[in-house]
Design a protein around this motif. Structure first.
Motif, PDB file in Angstrom:
ATOM      1  N   GLN A 196      79.598 -51.059  44.201  1.00 18.24           N
ATOM      2  CA  GLN A 196      79.176 -49.808  44.857  1.00 18.24           C
ATOM      3  C   GLN A 196      78.413 -50.085  46.157  1.00 18.24           C
ATOM      4  O   GLN A 196      78.471 -49.310  47.093  1.00 18.24           O
ATOM      5  N   ARG A 197      77.701 -51.207  46.173  1.00 19.21           N
ATOM      6  CA  ARG A 197      76.880 -51.526  47.346  1.00 19.21           C
ATOM      7  C   ARG A 197      77.594 -52.420  48.351  1.00 19.21           C
ATOM      8  O   ARG A 197      77.000 -52.832  49.349  1.00 19.21           O
ATOM      9  N   LEU A 198      78.837 -52.741  48.084  1.00 20.73           N
ATOM     10  CA  LEU A 198      79.527 -53.759  48.877  1.00 20.73           C
ATOM     11  C   LEU A 198      79.789 -53.286  50.314  1.00 20.73           C
ATOM     12  O   LEU A 198      80.457 -52.275  50.531  1.00 20.73           O
ATOM     13  N   ALA A 199      79.260 -54.038  51.275  1.00 18.35           N
ATOM     14  CA  ALA A 199      79.487 -53.702  52.684  1.00 18.35           C
ATOM     15  C   ALA A 199      80.963 -53.928  53.019  1.00 18.35           C
ATOM     16  O   ALA A 199      81.588 -54.837  52.480  1.00 18.35           O
ATOM     17  N   PHE A 200      81.509 -53.109  53.890  1.00 22.16           N
ATOM     18  CA  PHE A 200      82.899 -53.201  54.373  1.00 22.16           C
ATOM     19  C   PHE A 200      83.939 -52.888  53.291  1.00 22.16           C
ATOM     20  O   PHE A 200      85.108 -53.223  53.450  1.00 22.16           O
ATOM     21  N   ARG A 201      83.508 -52.265  52.184  1.00 18.66           N
ATOM     22  CA  ARG A 201      84.492 -51.947  51.139  1.00 18.66           C
ATOM     23  C   ARG A 201      85.558 -51.024  51.717  1.00 18.66           C
ATOM     24  O   ARG A 201      85.245 -50.049  52.381  1.00 18.66           O
ATOM     25  N   GLY A 202      86.814 -51.386  51.507  1.00 20.65           N
ATOM     26  CA  GLY A 202      87.923 -50.593  52.029  1.00 20.65           C
ATOM     27  C   GLY A 202      88.273 -50.927  53.470  1.00 20.65           C
ATOM     28  O   GLY A 202      89.249 -50.418  54.009  1.00 20.65           O
ATOM     29  N   GLN A 203      87.472 -51.794  54.087  1.00 21.48           N
ATOM     30  CA  GLN A 203      87.749 -52.135  55.491  1.00 21.48           C
ATOM     31  C   GLN A 203      88.494 -53.462  55.602  1.00 21.48           C
ATOM     32  O   GLN A 203      88.463 -54.288  54.693  1.00 21.48           O
ATOM     33  N   TYR A 204      89.130 -53.643  56.751  1.00 25.02           N
ATOM     34  CA  TYR A 204      89.910 -54.854  56.990  1.00 25.02           C
ATOM     35  C   TYR A 204      88.973 -55.931  57.542  1.00 25.02           C
ATOM     36  O   TYR A 204      88.232 -55.684  58.494  1.00 25.02           O
ATOM     37  N   VAL A 205      88.970 -57.090  56.904  1.00 26.94           N
ATOM     38  CA  VAL A 205      88.044 -58.151  57.327  1.00 26.94           C
ATOM     39  C   VAL A 205      88.773 -59.483  57.476  1.00 26.94           C
ATOM     40  O   VAL A 205      89.903 -59.663  57.003  1.00 26.94           O
ATOM     41  N   VAL A 206      88.071 -60.404  58.110  1.00 24.26           N
ATOM     42  CA  VAL A 206      88.556 -61.778  58.238  1.00 24.26           C
ATOM     43  C   VAL A 206      87.525 -62.668  57.553  1.00 24.26           C
ATOM     44  O   VAL A 206      86.322 -62.493  57.761  1.00 24.26           O
ATOM     45  N   VAL A 207      87.982 -63.600  56.714  1.00 21.80           N
ATOM     46  CA  VAL A 207      87.077 -64.564  56.101  1.00 21.80           C
ATOM     47  C   VAL A 207      87.498 -65.951  56.546  1.00 21.80           C
ATOM     48  O   VAL A 207      88.638 -66.366  56.324  1.00 21.80           O
ATOM     49  N   GLU A 208      86.568 -66.638  57.209  1.00 20.88           N
ATOM     50  CA  GLU A 208      86.870 -67.987  57.685  1.00 20.88           C
ATOM     51  C   GLU A 208      86.120 -69.002  56.845  1.00 20.88           C
ATOM     52  O   GLU A 208      84.916 -68.869  56.629  1.00 20.88           O
TER      53      GLU A 208
END
Ligand code: BTN
Length: 253
Positions: A196-208
């Motif tokens: 519930q508290r997760l930042a960027f939930r549902g958003q497109y991200v890049v993990v390096e």
């Protein structure tokens, strides 16, 4: 009821290189689970991925907690998130907002980083000798001049007067509760709260992660503390480590 005695003894230093180093030395000498090191200032504070962590004297809560959880260290994966959750709950007791958790272990308030968590784990030879050290840095009263860009402090964000000492107690209470749940193997509810508290939930991200680069929509976290990304082809990828940034939304071709 929460066992507040979990975080004892609390050893307070005026200045150390890093609370992580001091506590690691105590752990090697057999310090018990719950031993906590707190410092007013660090001369060599460390962050994740080899970064440094600096805060002007007395303005931040700088602490490391030694835990000796049951089971092999391979099962301690959720700890970074659980520690972040403890910090988020502690800060929330002083503000009107709701802290977010940016995987794997940053705590954001109003979209800005207010705290970071650094986990170090070491497998011991004898039963009960393995050690997990959770390092926590919370910007408490730090003003803009002492903060990196895109960071904030509890006081800057809430306008309320809170001391690092107040937060030490609150983090201790929250972490003790979550640690007990972890030891009992019952972290379903905490994981749901992290979701519930997760930042960027549902958003497109890049993990390096080193040379590895993964992209996708943030869908949640796994039971092992991994980040669940939905890739462009619709498959779910569990990411165990890396640095997350918000990515450009892909344009369909
Ligand atoms: C990060 O955001 O990269 C993690 C920061 C962790 C900082 C804390 S401050 C107390 C403890 N001692 C350290 O040297 N680092 C952690």
């Amino acid at each position: 009821m929460t066992d507040r005695s979990l975080f004892r003894p609390v050893i307070h230093f005026d200045s150390v290189t890093s609370t992580m180093d001091v506590l690691a030395a105590l752990a090697r000498d057999g310090a018990t689970s719950g031993t906590t090191v707190v410092a007013d200032v660090q001369t060599g504070g460390r962050g994740r991925s080899g970064r440094s962590w600096a805060a002007p004297r007395g303005t931040a809560l700088l602490m490391s907690v030694l835990l000796r959880p049951p089971g092999p260290i391979a099962t301690w994966g959720p700890f970074a998130l659980l520690t972040g959750l403890a910090v988020a709950r502690a800060i929330d007791t002083h503000g009107d907002g709701r802290c977010e958790i940016k995987w794997p272990n940053d705590v954001l308030i109003g979209g800005r980083k207010v705290a970071g968590v650094l986990i170090a784990a070491r497998e011991g030879g004898a039963p009960g000798s393995s050690a997990l050290i959770a390092g926590i840095g919370i910007n408490v009263t730090t003003d803009a001049s002492g903060l990196p860009s895109r960071a904030t402090s509890v006081m800057q964000h809430t306008g309320r007067s809170v001391s690092p000492r107040d937060l030490l107690d609150d983090v201790g209470i929250a972490l003790a509760e979550l640690y007990a749940e972890f030891c009992q193997g019952s972290i379903r509810d905490p994981l749901e709260e992290i979701h519930q508290r997760l930042a960027f939930r549902g958003q497109y991200v890049v993990v390096e992660d080193g040379s590895r680069r993964l992209q996708g929509w943030v869908r949640g976290v796994g039971h092992d503390g991994s980040l669940l990304l939905e890739a462009l082809d619709g498959t779910t990828v569990a990411v165990r480590s890396g640095e997350l940034t918000r990515g450009p939304v892909p344009v369909p071709v």
